[in-house]
Design an enzyme around this catalytic site. Structure first.
Site, PDB file in Angstrom:
ATOM      1  N   GLU A  70      13.993 -16.418  10.038  1.00 30.09           N
ATOM      2  CA  GLU A  70      14.472 -15.149   9.472  1.00 30.09           C
ATOM      3  C   GLU A  70      15.407 -14.405  10.423  1.00 30.09           C
ATOM      4  OE1 GLU A  70      11.309 -12.698   7.984  1.00 30.09           O
ATOM      5  OE2 GLU A  70      10.898 -14.047   6.305  1.00 30.09           O
ATOM      6  N   HIS A  80       2.421 -40.384  14.777  1.00 32.64           N
ATOM      7  CA  HIS A  80       2.111 -41.557  13.950  1.00 32.64           C
ATOM      8  C   HIS A  80       2.767 -41.461  12.577  1.00 32.64           C
ATOM      9  CE1 HIS A  80      -0.937 -42.981  16.880  1.00 32.64           C
ATOM     10  NE2 HIS A  80      -0.870 -41.693  17.215  1.00 32.64           N
ATOM     11  N   LYS A  91      12.761 -12.475  -3.518  1.00 29.45           N
ATOM     12  CA  LYS A  91      11.810 -11.552  -4.153  1.00 29.45           C
ATOM     13  C   LYS A  91      12.414 -10.977  -5.429  1.00 29.45           C
ATOM     14  CE  LYS A  91       9.249  -9.936  -0.051  1.00 29.45           C
ATOM     15  NZ  LYS A  91       8.912  -8.812   0.812  1.00 29.45           N
TER      16      LYS A  91
HETATM   17  O1  PA5 Z   1       9.691 -10.652   7.800  1.00 28.54           O
HETATM   18  C1  PA5 Z   1       9.629 -10.110   6.707  1.00 28.54           C
HETATM   19  O2  PA5 Z   1      10.078  -8.965   6.515  1.00 28.54           O
HETATM   20  C2  PA5 Z   1       8.948 -10.783   5.534  1.00 28.54           C
HETATM   21  O3  PA5 Z   1       8.553 -12.081   5.784  1.00 28.54           O
HETATM   22  C3  PA5 Z   1       7.751  -9.948   5.150  1.00 28.54           C
HETATM   23  O4  PA5 Z   1       6.869  -9.866   6.258  1.00 28.54           O
HETATM   24  C4  PA5 Z   1       7.014 -10.509   3.950  1.00 28.54           C
HETATM   25  O5  PA5 Z   1       7.902 -10.730   2.895  1.00 28.54           O
HETATM   26  C5  PA5 Z   1       5.928  -9.541   3.508  1.00 28.54           C
HETATM   27  O6  PA5 Z   1       6.486  -8.282   3.219  1.00 28.54           O
HETATM   28  P1  PA5 Z   1       5.586  -7.003   3.063  1.00 28.54           P
HETATM   29  O7  PA5 Z   1       4.899  -6.748   4.354  1.00 28.54           O
HETATM   30  O8  PA5 Z   1       6.543  -5.925   2.695  1.00 28.54           O
HETATM   31  O9  PA5 Z   1       4.601  -7.307   1.965  1.00 28.54           O
END
Ligand code: PA5
Length: 429
Positions: A285, A306, A419
């Protein structure tokens, strides 16, 4: 203590390109320290370590102590950055065959179970059968307060809790944004205990906030050692001299520009599996945008030697490996066997962990000859302090990696895109 050995990369690095990269790495480091880069409004993960809030740590410890006294199970609802860090630390420090931390001698304490991190009906059904008859607390964790997977799981868990406990609202603890979001509003309406996720910290950088600290403390792990391990690492990495995070980030970037676009984090300890998953999110990310970034993936050695081992030795040469090795030893030695029918007596008296280290050395040599650049990260133990150090080390490196690529290391527009597309599909169902 963390060490980084990059001698297995040196034969592959283009020296001139590396020399040209060094000033850019130093500039990226200054940008991070000065808070002058893109996404600098998301540097709260450094701020909370610079000004530790001991009162908050104490408050979390008190809530965790209550959960440990009252609950058989703590269900942590969350996805992505809202659960990966807690799971990583809990699994890294827990024994294999119980959820109880190694150092804990009390008979039983809450098992930490994660939910809301996928959309499996079977999982939820099994979870409710498993919870039946047990004393349950719930910690629902979501920064936005509206992510689909945890929202659905929370609806089920909330109704289940309300059907069983008159005081369900005491047993439900919410971790969400300090000022906004559906979960924030819900929590106010129901009077749930709430922990705030600082608005300047994104999901994947949030493990050292209540997001990770409450579940970790509830598992009986010393969150002060964890937190102050990260503080110590942040201080160690202030100077560019001998800076492990800068070396790691710079080498990854250099390898990428030379066509090595896949990093395999190869873990020689299964307890680190979830740390691998946390690392994968952090780098995917932070870097994977604008059609660039190293693709981060995780392998579990020796298990995957393996299966993936063949590819690592002789498949496409566009990958590099970062081995993670723990230098401790459980002292389990190979016992004698009179007949030696299994032909293992040559290992007599050797520990399993020393054999694991030999496997590492053999893999290192073989893959190196096969044309794979290799780094090794060594931890002297899986203590809470070392995990805190490790978390900060990777976060610092991920931020530098993003800046070297010219991207904002702290946003995740791709995740948001998924999302919103999923919601479009669901609304047209
Ligand atoms: O790094 C990020 O922002 C995402 O991976 C979120 O952590 C994940 O989508 C969960 O989001 P939220 O905490 O708003 O439910």
């Amino acid at each position: 203590m963390i060490q980084l050995d990059h001698s297995g990369v040196e034969p592959f690095l283009d020296e001139e390109a590396w020399e040209r990269l060094i000033p850019r790495v130093l500039a990226a480091h200054n940008t991070l320290l000065e808070g002058s880069g893109e996404g600098s409004e998301w540097l709260g993960w450094r701020r909370v370590l610079s000004v530790p809030n001991d009162a908050l740590l104490e408050n979390i410890e008190q809530t965790a102590a209550e959960i440990r006294r009252q609950a058989d199970v703590l269900v942590c609802i969350g996805i992505g950055g809202s659960y990966l860090g807690a799971r990583a630390v809990i699994e890294a420090t827990s024994p294999y065959f119980s959820s109880a931390p190694v150092e804990d001698t009390t008979p039983r304490q809450p098992e930490i179970i994660f939910a809301g991190h996928h959309l499996s009906g079977a999982y939820l059904k099994d979870l409710f059968s498993y919870l039946d008859g047990k004393s349950v607390y719930v910690n629902v964790i979501s920064k936005s307060g509206s992510t689909l997977e945890p929202s659905i799981a929370f609806r089920f868990l909330r109704q289940w809790m309300e059907s069983r406990y008159e005081n369900a609202s005491v047993r439900i603890i919410v971790t969400t944004d300090a000022h906004r979001g559906a979960l924030y509003e819900f929590s106010k309406a129901k009077g749930y205990r709430t922990y705030a996720i600082p608005s300047d910290i994104g999901g994947r950088y949030s493990v050292l906030t209540p997001v990770g600290l409450l579940p970790i403390a509830a598992a009986g792990i010393d969150i002060r050692s964890l937190f102050y391990g990260a503080v110590a690492m942040q201080n160690d990495l202030l100077s560019p001299d001998g800076n492990l995070a800068l070396s790691y980030a710079g080498i990854r970037h250099s390898l990428l520009t030379q066509g090595y676009s896949v990093e395999v984090l190869a873990l020689f300890e299964p307890r680190l599996s979830s740390l691998g998953a946390w690392w994968q999110q952090l780098f995917a990310e932070s870097e994977g945008k604008n059609k660039t970034g190293v693709f981060p993936t995780v392998a579990h050695y020796t298990t995957d030697l393996h299966s993936l081992g063949q590819y690592m030795q002789d498949g496409r040469r566009d990958l590099f490996e970062t081995f993670v090795l723990i230098d401790d030893d459980a002292g389990i030695t190979i016992p004698p066997d009179a007949g030696d029918l299994d032909d293992l007596n040559y290992l007599l008296g050797k520990t399993i962990d020393s054999i694991n280290r030999s496997a590492y050395e053999g893999t290192y040599r073989a893959h190196g000859v096969g044309g794979v650049p290799i780094m090794t990260i060594r931890l002297d133990s899986l203590s809470a302090e070392n995990l805190g150090r490790c978390i900060y080390f990777f976060q610092h490196a991920a931020a530098i990696g993003g800046y070297l690529l010219g991207v904002n290391p702290f946003d995740q527009p791709g995740v948001e895109a998924y999302k919103s597309e999923m919601l479009t599909s669901l609304r047209s169902l």
